[in-house]
Design a protein around this motif. Sequence first.
Motif, short mmCIF file in Angstrom:
data_model
loop_
_atom_site.label_atom_id
_atom_site.label_comp_id
_atom_site.label_asym_id
_atom_site.label_seq_id
_atom_site.Cartn_x
_atom_site.Cartn_y
_atom_site.Cartn_z
N LYS A 15 48.51 23.56 34.09
CA LYS A 15 47.23 23.29 34.74
C LYS A 15 47.52 22.63 36.08
CE LYS A 15 44.68 22.87 30.47
NZ LYS A 15 43.81 22.03 29.66
N SER A 16 47.42 23.42 37.13
CA SER A 16 47.79 22.92 38.45
C SER A 16 46.59 22.73 39.38
CB SER A 16 48.78 23.89 39.11
OG SER A 16 48.19 25.16 39.25
N CYS A 34 30.29 14.86 22.93
CA CYS A 34 30.91 16.13 22.50
C CYS A 34 32.40 15.95 22.26
CB CYS A 34 30.67 17.22 23.54
SG CYS A 34 28.97 17.77 23.66
N SER A 35 33.05 15.25 23.17
CA SER A 35 34.49 15.01 23.07
C SER A 35 34.83 14.26 21.79
CB SER A 35 34.96 14.23 24.29
OG SER A 35 36.32 13.90 24.18
N GLU A 36 34.06 13.23 21.49
CA GLU A 36 34.32 12.43 20.29
C GLU A 36 34.04 13.22 19.01
OE1 GLU A 36 32.17 8.76 20.52
OE2 GLU A 36 33.50 7.95 22.06
N LYS A 37 32.90 13.93 18.96
CA LYS A 37 32.54 14.66 17.75
C LYS A 37 33.48 15.82 17.47
CE LYS A 37 27.73 13.33 17.60
NZ LYS A 37 26.33 13.74 17.63
N ARG A 42 37.84 15.61 27.11
CA ARG A 42 36.70 15.99 27.95
C ARG A 42 37.01 17.28 28.70
NH1 ARG A 42 35.54 10.77 31.33
NH2 ARG A 42 37.78 10.92 31.44
N THR A 43 38.25 17.41 29.14
CA THR A 43 38.66 18.64 29.83
C THR A 43 38.48 19.84 28.93
OG1 THR A 43 40.27 17.44 31.19
CG2 THR A 43 40.59 19.82 30.95
N GLU A 44 38.87 19.73 27.68
CA GLU A 44 38.73 20.84 26.74
C GLU A 44 37.25 21.17 26.50
OE1 GLU A 44 39.85 23.93 24.20
OE2 GLU A 44 41.07 22.75 25.60
N GLY A 49 33.03 25.08 27.46
CA GLY A 49 31.71 25.37 28.02
C GLY A 49 31.76 26.48 29.05
N ILE A 50 32.77 26.45 29.90
CA ILE A 50 32.94 27.50 30.89
C ILE A 50 33.21 28.83 30.22
CG2 ILE A 50 34.45 28.33 32.75
CD1 ILE A 50 34.73 25.33 33.56
N ASP A 51 34.09 28.84 29.21
CA ASP A 51 34.38 30.07 28.47
C ASP A 51 33.12 30.62 27.82
OD1 ASP A 51 37.06 29.99 29.16
OD2 ASP A 51 37.70 29.08 27.27
#
Length: 60
Positions: A15-16, A34-37, A42-44, A49-51
């Motif tokens: 990831k550059s 969302c990240s916690e659940k 957060r990046t994932e 979401g983008i996918d």
Amino acid sequence: MSPRTGRPPKLGMSKSINLQLRITPETAEKLRECSEKLQISRTEVIERGIDYLHNQVNKK
């Protein structure tokens, strides 16, 4: 010794690209929840979401 040091990238993909964005406190809280659940970074969450949106747009 190996010329490459450090942890190898996950899935073999480096990831550059850095991205900086400004979001509201409400959006930041949604992202954190969302990240916690999902127990992912957060990046994932953002990448998934983008996918998701990309797949929805290309369905048409």
